[in-house]
Design a protein around this motif. Structure first.
Motif, PDB file in Angstrom:
ATOM      1  N   LYS B  62       0.809  -1.221   0.000  1.00 37.48           N
ATOM      2  CA  LYS B  62       0.000   0.000   0.000  1.00 37.48           C
ATOM      3  C   LYS B  62       0.840   1.266   0.000  1.00 37.48           C
ATOM      4  O   LYS B  62       0.366   2.328  -0.380  1.00 37.48           O
ATOM      5  CB  LYS B  62      -0.916   0.010   1.223  1.00 37.48           C
ATOM      6  N   SER B  82      -2.259  -1.929  -5.189  1.00 39.38           N
ATOM      7  CA  SER B  82      -2.770  -1.244  -3.997  1.00 39.38           C
ATOM      8  C   SER B  82      -2.029   0.051  -3.682  1.00 39.38           C
ATOM      9  O   SER B  82      -2.385   0.759  -2.741  1.00 39.38           O
ATOM     10  CB  SER B  82      -2.663  -2.166  -2.771  1.00 39.38           C
ATOM     11  N   LYS B  84      -1.205   3.650  -3.572  1.00 37.97           N
ATOM     12  CA  LYS B  84      -2.008   4.847  -3.838  1.00 37.97           C
ATOM     13  C   LYS B  84      -1.167   6.108  -4.024  1.00 37.97           C
ATOM     14  O   LYS B  84      -1.622   7.082  -4.599  1.00 37.97           O
ATOM     15  CB  LYS B  84      -2.985   5.063  -2.673  1.00 37.97           C
ATOM     16  N   SER B 105      -2.671   2.073  -8.214  1.00 33.23           N
ATOM     17  CA  SER B 105      -3.785   2.904  -7.745  1.00 33.23           C
ATOM     18  C   SER B 105      -3.319   4.325  -7.453  1.00 33.23           C
ATOM     19  O   SER B 105      -4.009   5.070  -6.767  1.00 33.23           O
ATOM     20  CB  SER B 105      -4.399   2.303  -6.481  1.00 33.23           C
ATOM     21  N   LYS B 107      -3.008   7.942  -7.458  1.00 31.11           N
ATOM     22  CA  LYS B 107      -3.872   9.024  -7.927  1.00 31.11           C
ATOM     23  C   LYS B 107      -3.190  10.378  -7.788  1.00 31.11           C
ATOM     24  O   LYS B 107      -3.596  11.360  -8.388  1.00 31.11           O
ATOM     25  CB  LYS B 107      -5.160   9.060  -7.095  1.00 31.11           C
TER      26      LYS B 107
END
Lengths: 93, 272
Positions: B62, B82, B84, B105, B107
């Motif tokens: 993550k 995963s 971000k 992921s 963004k």
């Protein structure tokens, strides 16, 4: 030492401490082969360690390879990679 | 410790990589497709000789530690599904030339992304929302920007510094949702662009500031089916491809016909 075990279903039965007497071994490459257990000991003299599907969740705690240059353990069973604690111990010695 | 290369690729049980600060000679570390890896010690971001860091396909990861890797040449984070946030960059890292991010992921990018001063090519493929780095126009060597498949969000940035000119020459924003204001901002930032490809992106206005892209020679706006209006085109433009621009007004079509030497302009046939 280069071990290339022919592909078979047969498990290599060993005690895990067979490398104990090879204290000058510089290169250990083990390809293929299903081992009954992981190594209990690896020579600290190793420069190259290449063992795809390394069969243990841990690296032996007394493995302090100060001159290790290449370490390839793809597809291993390792859960946690931790060379630091054994290295720290080797610095203290 | 003399370790130069560490390869733990495809180790499916691996959950943690602990302290590697003792491995200061490490040049390559690779742990591709370790699908259960959830934690990496911060010390991985402080290996001064590291050239290759390959974490492709670590799908449960993550977050990634901050990076201060002055020798790093390759950073691979694609398919870290995963992940971000792009990792923080601590200080200048000038040896990375290419960053390609597929299937993450991510963004948002940190402000410190600009410290990748040697970056030449940035490519981001994926889906969902994406906010481009707010200061990429200040990256001196950035020459090619490719973005595909995203709903692009407005960029938070300071006032455009007119003394800074981006060197981006190729800009591809393909199949993106592209708010008109964002397209204007990007064209102002990348005013030196030569090749602009907006294939299949959703926007309605090609803004007037396109006129100020004085080096633009090739424009692809195929399948921009919501494009209605072209407010300006630069004199330098030589090649335009505008297949299936079904919403384009007739005045915009005439503007293109009058000013551009070579046009693929199939929609005219459609409209007859």
């Amino acid at each position: 030492m280069y071990l290339d075990i022919p592909l078979s279903e047969e498990v290599v039965e060993w005690k895990g401490d067979e490398f104990k007497k090879m204290e000058n071994l510089k290169t250990l490459i083990i390809k293929n082969g299903l081992f009954s257990k992981g190594p209990k000991h690896l020579p600290n003299s190793l420069r190259v360690l290449e063992w795809p599907r390394y069969p243990s969740q841990h690296i032996p705690s007394d493995f302090r390879p100060r001159k290790l240059s290449i370490c390839r353990l793809p597809e291993s069973d390792l859960k946690i990679f931790d060379l630091h604690s054994s290295l720290k111990a080797s610095v203290m010695i | 410790m003399t370790l130069r290369e560490l390869n733990l690729n495809n180790s499916q049980c691996l959950r943690k990589i602990l302290n590697v600060s003792g491995l200061q000679n490490l040049e390559t570390i690779s742990f591709q497709h370790c699908k259960n890896l959830i934690q990496i010690h911060d010390s991985i971001g402080l290996l001064s000789k590291l050239k290759i860091l390959d974490a492709e396909g670590c799908s449960k990861l993550k977050s990634f530690p901050p990076l201060k890797l002055t020798s790093l040449e390759q950073l691979q984070l694609s398919f870290c599904e995963s992940l971000k946030w792009f990792p923080e960059i601590l200080g200048q890292m000038m040896n990375i030339k290419v960053i390609v991010l597929k299937g993450t992921s991510i963004k948002e990018f940190p402000f410190s992304f600009r410290y990748l001063t040697g970056l030449h090519t940035l490519g981001i493929w994926g889906s969902g929302m994406l906010r481009l780095p707010g200061n990429i126009y200040m990256m001196p060597n950035l020459s090619e920007v490719y973005v595909q498949g995203f709903q692009l969000l407005p960029i938070q940035h300071d006032e455009l510094n007119s003394t800074v000119f981006s060197n981006v020459q190729k800009l591809r924003l393909i199949k993106c949702n592209l708010p008109n204001e964002l397209l204007s901002t990007l064209l102002m930032w990348f005013a030196n662009v030569k090749y602009l490809n907006l294939l299949g992106s959703n926007f309605t206005i090609l803004p007037e500031c396109l006129k100020d892209c004085h080096y633009l020679s090739s424009l692809n706006m195929n399948c921009c089916k919501y494009l209605q209006e072209i407010q300006g085109i630069p004199a330098s433009l030589k090649h335009v491809s505008a297949l299936r621009c079904e919403s384009l007004t007739s005045s915009s079509r005439i503007m293109l016909l009058n000013q551009v030497f070579f046009i693929v302009f199939v929609f005219i046939l459609h409209s007859i």
